[in-house]
Design a protein around this motif. Sequence first.
Motif, PDB file in Angstrom:
ATOM      1  N   THR A   6      -7.459  -1.065   2.961  1.00 28.66           N
ATOM      2  CA  THR A   6      -8.093   0.239   2.792  1.00 28.66           C
ATOM      3  C   THR A   6      -7.878   0.729   1.362  1.00 28.66           C
ATOM      4  OG1 THR A   6      -6.132   1.472   3.477  1.00 28.66           O
ATOM      5  CG2 THR A   6      -7.686   0.807   5.213  1.00 28.66           C
ATOM      6  N   ALA A   7      -8.744   1.617   0.940  1.00 21.13           N
ATOM      7  CA  ALA A   7      -8.628   2.160  -0.412  1.00 21.13           C
ATOM      8  C   ALA A   7      -7.319   2.921  -0.594  1.00 21.13           C
ATOM      9  CB  ALA A   7      -9.824   3.062  -0.700  1.00 21.13           C
ATOM     10  N   SER A   8      -6.870   3.603   0.473  1.00 22.78           N
ATOM     11  CA  SER A   8      -5.609   4.348   0.364  1.00 22.78           C
ATOM     12  C   SER A   8      -4.429   3.399   0.193  1.00 22.78           C
ATOM     13  CB  SER A   8      -5.407   5.239   1.591  1.00 22.78           C
ATOM     14  OG  SER A   8      -5.377   4.483   2.783  1.00 22.78           O
ATOM     15  N   GLU A   9      -4.436   2.278   0.913  1.00 24.18           N
ATOM     16  CA  GLU A   9      -3.365   1.298   0.764  1.00 24.18           C
ATOM     17  C   GLU A   9      -3.356   0.733  -0.650  1.00 24.18           C
ATOM     18  OE1 GLU A   9      -2.058  -3.143   2.418  1.00 24.18           O
ATOM     19  OE2 GLU A   9      -3.614  -2.003   3.467  1.00 24.18           O
ATOM     20  N   ALA A  10      -4.545   0.429  -1.177  1.00 27.84           N
ATOM     21  CA  ALA A  10      -4.639  -0.114  -2.531  1.00 27.84           C
ATOM     22  C   ALA A  10      -4.144   0.905  -3.554  1.00 27.84           C
ATOM     23  CB  ALA A  10      -6.082  -0.520  -2.830  1.00 27.84           C
ATOM     24  N   TRP A  11      -4.595   2.153  -3.438  1.00 29.78           N
ATOM     25  CA  TRP A  11      -4.206   3.176  -4.401  1.00 29.78           C
ATOM     26  C   TRP A  11      -2.698   3.399  -4.407  1.00 29.78           C
ATOM     27  CZ3 TRP A  11      -5.973   5.969  -8.410  1.00 29.78           C
ATOM     28  CH2 TRP A  11      -5.229   7.075  -8.808  1.00 29.78           C
ATOM     29  N   LEU A  12      -2.123   3.627  -3.227  1.00 31.97           N
ATOM     30  CA  LEU A  12      -0.694   3.903  -3.146  1.00 31.97           C
ATOM     31  C   LEU A  12       0.129   2.687  -3.569  1.00 31.97           C
ATOM     32  CD1 LEU A  12      -0.654   5.904   0.206  1.00 31.97           C
ATOM     33  CD2 LEU A  12      -0.269   6.819  -2.098  1.00 31.97           C
ATOM     34  N   GLY A  13      -0.347   1.481  -3.222  1.00 29.59           N
ATOM     35  CA  GLY A  13       0.369   0.281  -3.624  1.00 29.59           C
ATOM     36  C   GLY A  13       0.391   0.100  -5.125  1.00 29.59           C
ATOM     37  N   LEU A  14      -0.731   0.414  -5.776  1.00 31.14           N
ATOM     38  CA  LEU A  14      -0.783   0.305  -7.230  1.00 31.14           C
ATOM     39  C   LEU A  14       0.050   1.391  -7.898  1.00 31.14           C
ATOM     40  CD1 LEU A  14      -4.589  -0.486  -7.629  1.00 31.14           C
ATOM     41  CD2 LEU A  14      -2.694  -2.044  -8.159  1.00 31.14           C
ATOM     42  N   ARG A  15      -0.009   2.587  -7.355  1.00 26.31           N
ATOM     43  CA  ARG A  15       0.761   3.687  -7.944  1.00 26.31           C
ATOM     44  C   ARG A  15       2.272   3.463  -7.809  1.00 26.31           C
ATOM     45  NH1 ARG A  15       0.269   7.836 -11.024  1.00 26.31           N
ATOM     46  NH2 ARG A  15       0.835   9.485  -9.540  1.00 26.31           N
ATOM     47  N   MET A  52     -14.800   7.241  -2.401  1.00 25.20           N
ATOM     48  CA  MET A  52     -15.908   6.895  -1.517  1.00 25.20           C
ATOM     49  C   MET A  52     -15.450   6.874  -0.065  1.00 25.20           C
ATOM     50  SD  MET A  52     -18.306   4.147  -3.573  1.00 25.20           S
ATOM     51  CE  MET A  52     -17.016   2.976  -4.015  1.00 25.20           C
ATOM     52  N   ASP A  53     -14.247   6.348   0.192  1.00 26.79           N
ATOM     53  CA  ASP A  53     -13.739   6.312   1.560  1.00 26.79           C
ATOM     54  C   ASP A  53     -13.440   7.717   2.066  1.00 26.79           C
ATOM     55  OD1 ASP A  53     -13.057   4.588   3.766  1.00 26.79           O
ATOM     56  OD2 ASP A  53     -10.946   5.054   3.406  1.00 26.79           O
ATOM     57  N   PHE A  54     -12.918   8.569   1.205  1.00 28.08           N
ATOM     58  CA  PHE A  54     -12.673   9.968   1.523  1.00 28.08           C
ATOM     59  C   PHE A  54     -13.951  10.629   2.042  1.00 28.08           C
ATOM     60  CE2 PHE A  54     -12.594  14.197  -0.981  1.00 28.08           C
ATOM     61  CZ  PHE A  54     -12.164  14.935   0.100  1.00 28.08           C
ATOM     62  N   ASP A 101      -2.723  10.929  -4.943  1.00 28.65           N
ATOM     63  CA  ASP A 101      -1.672  10.371  -4.079  1.00 28.65           C
ATOM     64  C   ASP A 101      -1.656  11.109  -2.737  1.00 28.65           C
ATOM     65  OD1 ASP A 101      -0.894   8.696  -6.147  1.00 28.65           O
ATOM     66  OD2 ASP A 101       0.807   9.948  -6.756  1.00 28.65           O
ATOM     67  N   GLU A 102      -1.739  12.419  -2.806  1.00 29.06           N
ATOM     68  CA  GLU A 102      -1.764  13.233  -1.582  1.00 29.06           C
ATOM     69  C   GLU A 102      -2.962  12.869  -0.712  1.00 29.06           C
ATOM     70  OE1 GLU A 102      -2.593  17.864  -0.206  1.00 29.06           O
ATOM     71  OE2 GLU A 102      -2.160  17.427  -2.320  1.00 29.06           O
ATOM     72  N   LEU A 103      -4.116  12.731  -1.338  1.00 32.91           N
ATOM     73  CA  LEU A 103      -5.319  12.353  -0.592  1.00 32.91           C
ATOM     74  C   LEU A 103      -5.135  10.982   0.056  1.00 32.91           C
ATOM     75  CD1 LEU A 103      -8.265  12.728   0.266  1.00 32.91           C
ATOM     76  CD2 LEU A 103      -8.942  11.804  -1.967  1.00 32.91           C
ATOM     77  N   ALA A 104      -4.601  10.037  -0.694  1.00 28.46           N
ATOM     78  CA  ALA A 104      -4.408   8.679  -0.159  1.00 28.46           C
ATOM     79  C   ALA A 104      -3.466   8.685   1.037  1.00 28.46           C
ATOM     80  CB  ALA A 104      -3.876   7.753  -1.256  1.00 28.46           C
TER      81      ALA A 104
END
Length: 306
Positions: free
Chosen positions: A195-204, A229-231, A264-267
């Motif tokens: 998921t986009a959230s997993e990718a974002w948080l993992g990269l951050r 886009m997923d949001f 980050d909060e959104l993810a």
Amino acid sequence: MQMNREPENSRRYLETSSYTYAGAYKNFLLSLPDDIPSIGMLVCGQITHPSMYFTEPSPYLEEAYYGKFASYPKYRFKNEDELYITAVSMIAGILRLNEAGFTTNRDVTKRITASCRQASVLFSAILKAKGIPCRSRAGFMDFGNAGDSYMEHWVNEYWDFKESRWVLADVDGYYEYEPRFGYSQFDLPRRKFVTASEAWLGLRKNTLDKKLDLFSPTPLEGACEYLLMDFHALLNNEIFYSYQPLCLRGGIQTLDESELRELDELAELLAEPDKNITQIEHFRDANEKWSVLTNNTQNIYYDAFL
């Protein structure tokens, strides 16, 4: 078990957006088969992904599914995404090319040429018309089976009433017909999709253990685009690729740390959308920066008034 009960908000995904609304075509969609694999294969059979025209043609795919790619009319765009942003426009385009309807064994001259986001929107529109909760998801797909890399992709989740679960489906591919994987593309293992959230948080947090193979300048920029886009997709607003917040028009490098923390909060919220849907809606309503969108054409007009 309680965790397998239908989420209270699953039926919100019967609601349609300007993209998934079937309009005058609803009865046509109701005439299509009712079982998920048949619907999914029909969607696959009406669309050619643009990438097919920019790679060496596969003799196997040409013989089994498409016909000769060289027969595709030279006057047609090899990427028709901007022609087919909504389900209604896709249905009209498909019927214009062949008024017999959603037929099998179409060759490339009778298919629309559109990418995964469009296929996902069309599938969502069909299932919603049939009373099956369905939502589009933007993230990253393992197109192999070993998890070697994950590419930008849109998929679907539909609610299986019998098994009380969201089922992951991909209607933009042909591995359904290849037994090498041992599972259906209309009921994919969760490991196939990041998921986009997993990718974002993992990269951050520097904890992502999967390789993202992206077209964006940096992995974080690609994850940001798909996070947004997923949001919107989870709020029944399956935005087009070029629709992004104005604050991102200069790239992710223009964001300050407080803005990155907002993402980050959104993810974190998107990691559990059924649990957090009320908070996700509140985030949309309270943060116009991320919910009011622009596109390239609007940017031109915006520049003119600066």
